[in-house]
Design a protein around this motif. Structure first.
Motif, PDB file in Angstrom:
ATOM      1  N   UNK A   1       0.713  -1.127  -0.178  1.00 28.54           N
ATOM      2  CA  UNK A   1       0.374   0.025   0.247  1.00 28.54           C
ATOM      3  C   UNK A   1       1.816   1.202  -0.547  1.00 28.54           C
ATOM      4  N   UNK A   2       0.961   1.792  -1.064  1.00 27.27           N
ATOM      5  CA  UNK A   2       1.225   3.401  -0.654  1.00 27.27           C
ATOM      6  C   UNK A   2       0.562   4.008  -1.042  1.00 27.27           C
ATOM      7  N   UNK A   3       1.101   5.114   0.377  1.00 25.99           N
ATOM      8  CA  UNK A   3       0.142   5.987   0.896  1.00 25.99           C
ATOM      9  C   UNK A   3       0.507   7.552   0.204  1.00 25.99           C
ATOM     10  N   UNK A   4      -0.665   8.338   0.334  1.00 24.68           N
ATOM     11  CA  UNK A   4      -0.324  10.097  -0.171  1.00 24.68           C
ATOM     12  C   UNK A   4       0.670  10.310   0.834  1.00 24.68           C
ATOM     13  N   UNK A   5       2.033  11.177   0.007  1.00 21.48           N
ATOM     14  CA  UNK A   5       2.556  11.894   0.816  1.00 21.48           C
ATOM     15  C   UNK A   5       2.347  12.809   1.497  1.00 21.48           C
ATOM     16  N   UNK A   6       2.705  13.007   2.731  1.00 25.67           N
ATOM     17  CA  UNK A   6       2.389  14.486   3.829  1.00 25.67           C
ATOM     18  C   UNK A   6       1.861  15.487   3.301  1.00 25.67           C
ATOM     19  N   UNK A   7       1.540  16.135   3.989  1.00 28.27           N
ATOM     20  CA  UNK A   7       1.171  17.384   3.298  1.00 28.27           C
ATOM     21  C   UNK A   7       2.241  18.375   3.317  1.00 28.27           C
ATOM     22  N   UNK A   8       2.701  19.446   2.556  1.00 29.96           N
ATOM     23  CA  UNK A   8       3.710  19.480   2.402  1.00 29.96           C
ATOM     24  C   UNK A   8       4.178  19.149   1.569  1.00 29.96           C
ATOM     25  N   UNK A   9       4.515  17.664   1.935  1.00 29.78           N
ATOM     26  CA  UNK A   9       6.175  16.865   1.037  1.00 29.78           C
ATOM     27  C   UNK A   9       6.075  16.832  -0.633  1.00 29.78           C
ATOM     28  N   UNK A  10       7.641  17.330  -0.713  1.00 30.55           N
ATOM     29  CA  UNK A  10       7.727  17.791  -2.452  1.00 30.55           C
ATOM     30  C   UNK A  10       8.218  16.164  -2.549  1.00 30.55           C
TER      31      UNK A  10
END
Length: 86
Positions: free
Chosen positions: A75-84
């Protein structure tokens, strides 16, 4: 499994940038029902031949393959908010 593996990647319709990787031969059979309920109806996004050396945008190919062997999915989770992204 050490050789190349045919992998199907599904995207979630419920959560932007959430992806589920499974072995093409096994499909979703080893994915827990509870995860599928939270993921939503899986939408096929990509089929690829995955090797340990292959570069993926936001996942480590060796880690994906190990998870497929161990639990039948990655499972690939969304990147943290603000992550590049890399």
């Amino acid at each position: 499994m050490n050789g190349p593996r045919l992998v199907r990647v599904y995207k979630s319709r419920r959560k932007l940038d959430m992806y589920l990787y499974v072995d093409m031969a096994e499909g979703l059979a080893r994915v827990p029902e509870m995860l599928l309920e939270r993921f939503g109806a899986p939408e096929p996004a990509l089929t690829l031949r995955l090797t340990r050396e292959r570069r993926l945008a936001r996942a480590d190919a060796a880690e994906v393959l190990e998870a497929l062997d161990r639990q039948g999915f990655y499972l690939q989770l969304p990147p943290p908010v603000g992550a590049v992204s890399r």
